[in-house]
Design a protein around this motif. Sequence first.
Motif, PDB file in Angstrom:
ATOM      1  N   UNK A 261       0.825  -1.204   0.000  1.00 23.41           N
ATOM      2  CA  UNK A 261       0.000   0.000   0.000  1.00 23.41           C
ATOM      3  C   UNK A 261       0.860   1.256   0.000  1.00 23.41           C
ATOM      4  N   UNK A 262       1.886   1.291   0.853  1.00 23.40           N
ATOM      5  CA  UNK A 262       2.762   2.460   0.902  1.00 23.40           C
ATOM      6  C   UNK A 262       3.537   2.616  -0.408  1.00 23.40           C
ATOM      7  N   UNK A 263       3.912   1.495  -1.017  1.00 26.25           N
ATOM      8  CA  UNK A 263       4.607   1.557  -2.298  1.00 26.25           C
ATOM      9  C   UNK A 263       3.718   2.160  -3.372  1.00 26.25           C
ATOM     10  N   UNK A 264       2.439   1.772  -3.389  1.00 26.92           N
ATOM     11  CA  UNK A 264       1.496   2.315  -4.355  1.00 26.92           C
ATOM     12  C   UNK A 264       1.299   3.814  -4.157  1.00 26.92           C
ATOM     13  N   UNK A 265       1.263   4.255  -2.896  1.00 28.67           N
ATOM     14  CA  UNK A 265       1.118   5.687  -2.616  1.00 28.67           C
ATOM     15  C   UNK A 265       2.301   6.473  -3.169  1.00 28.67           C
ATOM     16  N   UNK A 266       3.511   5.986  -2.915  1.00 29.66           N
ATOM     17  CA  UNK A 266       4.703   6.690  -3.379  1.00 29.66           C
ATOM     18  C   UNK A 266       4.780   6.698  -4.906  1.00 29.66           C
ATOM     19  N   UNK A 267       4.377   5.601  -5.549  1.00 29.76           N
ATOM     20  CA  UNK A 267       4.388   5.556  -7.010  1.00 29.76           C
ATOM     21  C   UNK A 267       3.412   6.566  -7.591  1.00 29.76           C
TER      22      UNK A 267
ATOM     23  N   UNK B  47      -3.726   8.741 -18.255  1.00 32.24           N
ATOM     24  CA  UNK B  47      -4.167   7.349 -18.186  1.00 32.24           C
ATOM     25  C   UNK B  47      -3.393   6.575 -17.129  1.00 32.24           C
ATOM     26  N   UNK B  48      -2.071   6.787 -17.075  1.00 28.43           N
ATOM     27  CA  UNK B  48      -1.240   6.089 -16.092  1.00 28.43           C
ATOM     28  C   UNK B  48      -1.627   6.509 -14.671  1.00 28.43           C
ATOM     29  N   UNK B  49      -1.866   7.794 -14.462  1.00 27.28           N
ATOM     30  CA  UNK B  49      -2.238   8.289 -13.129  1.00 27.28           C
ATOM     31  C   UNK B  49      -3.580   7.723 -12.698  1.00 27.28           C
ATOM     32  N   UNK B  50      -4.550   7.695 -13.605  1.00 33.40           N
ATOM     33  CA  UNK B  50      -5.863   7.158 -13.258  1.00 33.40           C
ATOM     34  C   UNK B  50      -5.787   5.663 -12.936  1.00 33.40           C
ATOM     35  N   UNK B  51      -4.962   4.917 -13.692  1.00 33.15           N
ATOM     36  CA  UNK B  51      -4.784   3.496 -13.396  1.00 33.15           C
ATOM     37  C   UNK B  51      -4.131   3.301 -12.032  1.00 33.15           C
ATOM     38  N   UNK B  52      -3.160   4.147 -11.708  1.00 32.66           N
ATOM     39  CA  UNK B  52      -2.506   4.056 -10.398  1.00 32.66           C
ATOM     40  C   UNK B  52      -3.488   4.375  -9.281  1.00 32.66           C
ATOM     41  N   UNK B  53      -4.386   5.316  -9.513  1.00 28.22           N
ATOM     42  CA  UNK B  53      -5.395   5.644  -8.513  1.00 28.22           C
ATOM     43  C   UNK B  53      -6.354   4.482  -8.283  1.00 28.22           C
ATOM     44  N   UNK B  54      -6.797   3.861  -9.373  1.00 29.60           N
ATOM     45  CA  UNK B  54      -7.703   2.714  -9.256  1.00 29.60           C
ATOM     46  C   UNK B  54      -7.026   1.567  -8.509  1.00 29.60           C
ATOM     47  N   UNK B  55      -5.741   1.336  -8.828  1.00 30.26           N
ATOM     48  CA  UNK B  55      -4.995   0.284  -8.134  1.00 30.26           C
ATOM     49  C   UNK B  55      -4.885   0.577  -6.648  1.00 30.26           C
ATOM     50  N   UNK B  56      -4.639   1.840  -6.306  1.00 33.19           N
ATOM     51  CA  UNK B  56      -4.523   2.225  -4.901  1.00 33.19           C
ATOM     52  C   UNK B  56      -5.858   2.089  -4.175  1.00 33.19           C
ATOM     53  N   UNK B  57      -6.939   2.481  -4.836  1.00 31.59           N
ATOM     54  CA  UNK B  57      -8.264   2.367  -4.221  1.00 31.59           C
ATOM     55  C   UNK B  57      -8.641   0.913  -3.974  1.00 31.59           C
ATOM     56  N   UNK B  58      -8.062  -0.005  -4.750  1.00 29.78           N
ATOM     57  CA  UNK B  58      -8.379  -1.413  -4.583  1.00 29.78           C
ATOM     58  C   UNK B  58      -7.970  -1.977  -3.233  1.00 29.78           C
TER      59      UNK B  58
ATOM     60  N   UNK C 192     -15.753  16.596  -7.809  1.00 29.29           N
ATOM     61  CA  UNK C 192     -16.278  15.386  -8.436  1.00 29.29           C
ATOM     62  C   UNK C 192     -15.244  14.631  -9.267  1.00 29.29           C
ATOM     63  N   UNK C 193     -14.477  15.302 -10.112  1.00 29.87           N
ATOM     64  CA  UNK C 193     -13.576  14.569 -10.982  1.00 29.87           C
ATOM     65  C   UNK C 193     -12.301  14.174 -10.261  1.00 29.87           C
ATOM     66  N   UNK C 194     -11.303  13.788 -11.034  1.00 30.12           N
ATOM     67  CA  UNK C 194     -10.092  13.176 -10.475  1.00 30.12           C
ATOM     68  C   UNK C 194      -9.240  14.175  -9.706  1.00 30.12           C
ATOM     69  N   UNK C 195      -9.086  13.948  -8.408  1.00 28.27           N
ATOM     70  CA  UNK C 195      -8.223  14.760  -7.580  1.00 28.27           C
ATOM     71  C   UNK C 195      -7.328  13.853  -6.744  1.00 28.27           C
ATOM     72  N   UNK C 196      -6.136  14.328  -6.433  1.00 29.34           N
ATOM     73  CA  UNK C 196      -5.252  13.633  -5.505  1.00 29.34           C
ATOM     74  C   UNK C 196      -4.881  14.631  -4.425  1.00 29.34           C
ATOM     75  N   UNK C 197      -5.188  14.275  -3.186  1.00 28.01           N
ATOM     76  CA  UNK C 197      -4.892  15.135  -2.049  1.00 28.01           C
ATOM     77  C   UNK C 197      -3.918  14.408  -1.140  1.00 28.01           C
ATOM     78  N   UNK C 198      -3.092  15.165  -0.459  1.00 26.20           N
ATOM     79  CA  UNK C 198      -2.179  14.562   0.514  1.00 26.20           C
ATOM     80  C   UNK C 198      -2.429  15.203   1.874  1.00 26.20           C
ATOM     81  N   UNK C 199      -2.488  14.366   2.911  1.00 28.69           N
ATOM     82  CA  UNK C 199      -2.762  14.865   4.241  1.00 28.69           C
ATOM     83  C   UNK C 199      -1.592  15.678   4.777  1.00 28.69           C
ATOM     84  N   UNK C 200      -1.917  16.781   5.450  1.00 26.92           N
ATOM     85  CA  UNK C 200      -0.897  17.639   6.045  1.00 26.92           C
ATOM     86  C   UNK C 200      -1.313  17.991   7.456  1.00 26.92           C
ATOM     87  N   UNK C 201      -0.395  18.439   8.262  1.00 25.95           N
ATOM     88  CA  UNK C 201      -0.662  18.808   9.641  1.00 25.95           C
ATOM     89  C   UNK C 201      -0.507  20.319   9.798  1.00 25.95           C
ATOM     90  N   UNK C 202      -1.563  20.968  10.284  1.00 27.44           N
ATOM     91  CA  UNK C 202      -1.544  22.402  10.488  1.00 27.44           C
ATOM     92  C   UNK C 202      -2.099  22.712  11.860  1.00 27.44           C
TER      93      UNK C 202
END
Length: 261
Positions: free
Chosen positions: A58-64, A84-95, A251-261
């Motif tokens: 899972x962590x490897x998929x996140x970093x990729x 296309x590659x990014x969307x496939x990586x997202x689907x793989x991560x969601x799995x 709604x559409x494809x977004x990638x967010x990363x958690x941060x501490x504030x």
Amino acid sequence: MELAFASRLCFPAPKQYGREVNRCPSNGYAPRRYYSRKKSPYTVACTAQQAQLSEVALETQKHELLRAVQDTQRGLVTNADQRSFIEEAMVSLEGYCSGAPIDLVKLDGTWRLQYTSAPDVLVLFESAARLPFFQVGQIFQRFDCRKKSDGGSVDNVVQWSVPSLLEEENGATLLVSAKFSVVSARNIYLQFEEINLQNFKISAQLQALITPAILPRSFLSLQVLQFIRAFKAQIPVQNPGSAGKALEGFITCHIWIGTCF
């Protein structure tokens, strides 16, 4: 009858791994032995190892995925193959969490946008790339749902600026407030409420123009500075309903990363 009874006593119960339990006889016969089943150390070790391997994968998929989007300028500079590659990586991560319900405790907090394919967000990046007097800084989503069971509130935060007039990148803030409710295991319903323009931070050049250092600050100049810094415009949103996946603001494809504030 005696032979049948002897036969029962001569054959032991099948050997099983577990704890032996003796039950009291209720028919006068010799007590029978029962064994309570439990997992062997080997099974427990294999299960723990599989869980550990799953976490590593899972962590490897996140970093990729993060590596795939790091040179796209948050989605502005991409081609069809990259998308296309990014969307496939997202689907793989969601799995890895397929079927799991939305965890509002983990969702709570501030998330920074790393990549998007939403046209209404990309238009901001395109405008900033073309117009020298407009900048777009960081974009965040701030969820407040830690103590909720079926929803909460969310703020879409866009930091922007006008160079020479406001501070670089975060001279002002566009804030879009919404309520959200969980409608399924992987989806939320957004109900936008209000748009705010706030947190104006004037640049040193503009401040020097309003209140020159060589002249004493007048009451009027101080009032102008205070007005600009405290300025806030609020615009209510009509018919604001919108459905989208968890961690998505538009709604559409977004990638967010958690941060501490």
